[in-house]
Enzyme design. Structure first.
Site, mmCIF file in Angstrom:
data_model
loop_
_atom_site.group_PDB
_atom_site.id
_atom_site.type_symbol
_atom_site.label_atom_id
_atom_site.label_comp_id
_atom_site.label_asym_id
_atom_site.label_seq_id
_atom_site.Cartn_x
_atom_site.Cartn_y
_atom_site.Cartn_z
ATOM 1 N N LEU A 278 -7.354 8.488 3.342
ATOM 2 C CA LEU A 278 -7.223 7.123 3.865
ATOM 3 C C LEU A 278 -8.435 6.688 4.693
ATOM 4 C CD1 LEU A 278 -3.476 7.085 5.024
ATOM 5 C CD2 LEU A 278 -4.429 5.898 3.052
ATOM 6 N N LYS B 207 0.844 -1.190 0.000
ATOM 7 C CA LYS B 207 0.000 0.000 0.000
ATOM 8 C C LYS B 207 0.884 1.246 0.000
ATOM 9 C CE LYS B 207 -3.940 1.812 2.713
ATOM 10 N NZ LYS B 207 -4.719 1.570 3.953
ATOM 11 N N SER C 162 -9.449 1.239 3.131
ATOM 12 C CA SER C 162 -8.634 2.086 2.291
ATOM 13 C C SER C 162 -7.527 1.325 1.551
ATOM 14 C CB SER C 162 -7.990 3.195 3.133
ATOM 15 O OG SER C 162 -7.122 2.644 4.123
ATOM 16 N N ILE D 244 -7.842 1.091 10.360
ATOM 17 C CA ILE D 244 -8.283 1.833 11.529
ATOM 18 C C ILE D 244 -9.804 1.825 11.649
ATOM 19 C CG2 ILE D 244 -8.488 4.121 10.442
ATOM 20 C CD1 ILE D 244 -7.107 5.275 12.974
ATOM 21 N N GLY D 245 -10.471 1.301 10.610
ATOM 22 C CA GLY D 245 -11.930 1.218 10.653
ATOM 23 C C GLY D 245 -12.487 0.141 9.738
ATOM 24 N N GLY D 246 -11.577 -0.656 9.159
ATOM 25 C CA GLY D 246 -11.985 -1.701 8.226
ATOM 26 C C GLY D 246 -11.123 -1.750 6.989
ATOM 27 N N SER D 247 -10.004 -1.041 6.993
ATOM 28 C CA SER D 247 -9.245 -0.791 5.768
ATOM 29 C C SER D 247 -8.462 -1.976 5.232
ATOM 30 C CB SER D 247 -8.303 0.393 5.971
ATOM 31 O OG SER D 247 -9.026 1.590 6.061
#
Length: 564
Positions: free
Chosen positions: A186, A137, A212, A233-236
């Site tokens: 992001l 990434k 992301s 950090i939230g599903g990335s």
């Protein structure tokens, strides 16, 4: 090589984006033999591989990490041949899905040649990942290369050294050959930026690849990579893995090295991101994580916890206990997701070797309020500064998570303390709910017989339509709790199986928005999209979660369909 066309040099954001795309296209054109132009891209792009690649290239790129490791270590196949095949398929993946920021053909081939010579001279591999191609990434720093994290104004920033994680993987024998797309800020469950545009899903180009780490997801789904690096950090990590039918893991924070990455809000400790693998196999994810932990990254990065890899049998002499979360109580999953969940649960119950119980969601709506208030504690100031610096427009989902976020707060020190206490209370309350799943209590007051893992949807739909992934709750829930979560592929959206009309009255506006998408597009609109699920474990029980999936894969023979 550093970009010279930058906003700092006086270029407009459009000129910067055009230059970055030109650079990317030049790295694609450097692949030999070159790929032809593709003018008629099908809705499902997966068949392009058989049309444009050789049989050997297909065989290599569709091999799993664990098989390539053996072949590369014993010299049955050379690193050079493997890298050439993955470079070609990655180039094709770019043409199909727009998932690459740049390929690194010369770097990768030089590295592969070195590894081949090392094996010939020393009669042994250089490390456990000898010759394994790993995609990266873009915001994971690579020495001497651009590091923009999806912001036009940050183009021209160059990493001074490789990120810590890359240093360890390099010593283990990895070859870095591709850098992949990420969204502006992001902070999307999709991947779109003003630098590179939209990354699409290889199985259905009207759908998102997720975010992301969506460039990674699309590249792996297309089999232009077998092992890649994402952040979450939230599903990335989990959103792209799920949307593209591959495996992906968000470890507990503090276990894998984070040093050397580029992002806004670096240094925030209230919601801590994690780095982790996406792979075409579960064993690939496991090898990635174990290799990093075995190298004791905490010796260089003191914020990491000194936990060695746990290799014990967590289920010796007893059954695995799985709790099923059918619905988070906020946004109901679309019918294909529920169907896949039912299939897994029914097969687990029939196996007789796994205990299955129900999991009632505990205040998942409150969990979203808490985490959404902690994502941008400066009120989105750093994101605004980064976009304003180039005058680039906000992408739809950047606007959604920052400007349309009703829980956004520009915190004071006092309000930050209050919000953190609220987070910690929720974590304690959720932990108590988990403890209450115990069937007995041990002699010293400890809980025994608690649920081992939660089986849950990854999102309220299969891969969403582009610009529609607005409910993060099925993934961000576990970031708030800092629980490890592991994605695995199960099935695909099927027009015949999922085409039946379902009556449902949504319970809130978020639910209505999601259900209206199903009403509008139906199974035909999501045709061929992978359906994935996730296992969630308690904090620092990462290895236990992996072992749980190993057991379930054996019991129910996952996935139920072939993706390639």
């Amino acid at each position: 090589m550093a970009a010279t066309v930058t906003t700092a040099s006086g270029a407009t954001w459009q000129e910067v984006a055009a230059d970055r795309q030109k650079h990317r296209d030049a790295t694609i054109a450097a692949i030999a033999p070159p790929l032809p132009e593709i003018t008629d891209t099908p809705l499902n792009t997966i068949p392009l591989a058989k049309k444009y690649l050789t049989a050997e290239e297909i065989k290599i790129t569709e091999s799993y990490v664990e098989d390539l490791v053996v072949q590369l270590a014993n010299g049955a196949i050379s690193s050079t041949i493997v890298i050439k095949a993955f470079l070609r398929r990655a180039a094709l993946a770019q043409k199909a899905t727009n998932c690459i920021t740049e390929l690194l053909p010369q770097r990768a081939l030089d590295r592969a040649a070195f590894l081949d010579k090392y094996l010939a001279d020393h009669k042994k591999p250089i490390g456990p990942l000898h010759g394994i191609p790993i995609s990266v990434k873009e915001h994971v720093g690579m020495k001497g290369l651009d590091l923009n994290a999806g912001f036009v104004a940050w183009v021209g920033t160059v990493a001074e050294e490789d990120a810590h994680i890359l240093q360890i993987l390099w010593r283990a024998g990895a070859v870095f050959y591709a850098r992949t797309t990420q969204p502006q800020s992001l902070m999307h469950l999709e991947t779109s930026s003003n630098l590179y545009g939209v990354t699409t899903n290889p199985f259905n180009s009207t759908l998102t690849s997720g975010g992301s780490s969506g460039g990674e997801g699309a590249l792996l789904g297309f089999r232009g990579s077998c092992l890649g690096i994402g952040t979450d950090i939230g599903g990335s990590i989990r959103s792209p893995a799920a949307n593209n039918g591959v495996y992906g893991m968000k470890p507990t924070s503090g276990r894998l090295p984070m040093g050397g990455m580029s992002a806004t809000m670096l240094g925030a400790e209230h919601i801590v991101p994690a780095v982790g693998p996406l792979s075409t196999s579960l064993k690939g994810c496991k090898l990635f994580i174990k290799t990093l932990i075995d190298n004791k990254p905490w010796s260089k990065e003191p914020s990491l916890l000194p936990f060695p890899w746990k290799s014990e049998d967590f289920f010796q002499g007893r059954k695995l206990k799985v709790a099923v979360l059918w619905d988070d109580g906020v946004v109901k999953p679309h019918p294909p997701v529920t169907r896949a969940l039912k299939q897994v649960v029914e097969k687990l119950k029939k196996s007789g070797n796994v205990d299955v119980v129900e999991w009632k969601p505990f205040q998942h709506d409150i969990a979203w309020e808490i985490i959404a208030s902690l994502y941008f504690c400066d009120g989105g100031g750093e994101e605004k500064a980064a976009t304003d610096a180039s005058s680039e427009p906000l992408r739809p989902l950047t606007r959604h998570i920052i400007h349309d976020n009703p829980h956004m707060e520009h915190h004071t020190i006092a309000s930050m303390w209050t919000a953190t206490k609220r987070r910690d209370k929720y974590r304690a309350d959720y932990n108590a709910v988990w403890n209450e799943t115990a069937t007995s209590v041990g002699p010293n007051g400890e809980f025994e017989g608690t649920v081992d893992v939660i089986l849950s949807p990854v999102g309220p739909s299969a891969a969403p339509k582009i610009d529609t992934a607005k409910w993060w709750g099925y993934t961000s829930q576990w970031n708030l709790l800092d629980y490890p979560a592991l994605i695995f592929p199960v099935d695909k959206v099927d027009v015949e199986k999922d085409g039946e009309k379902v009556k449902y009255e949504p319970r809130n506006e978020k639910d209505r928005y999601n259900w209206d998408l199903w009403e509008k597009f139906g199974a035909e609109g999501y045709k061929d999209a992978p359906i994935s699920l996730q296992f969630v474990g308690r904090r620092y029980e990462d290895e236990k979660v992996i072992q749980a999936l190993e057991i379930v894969k054996k019991e129910v023979a996952l996935p139920f369909v072939e993706y390639i």
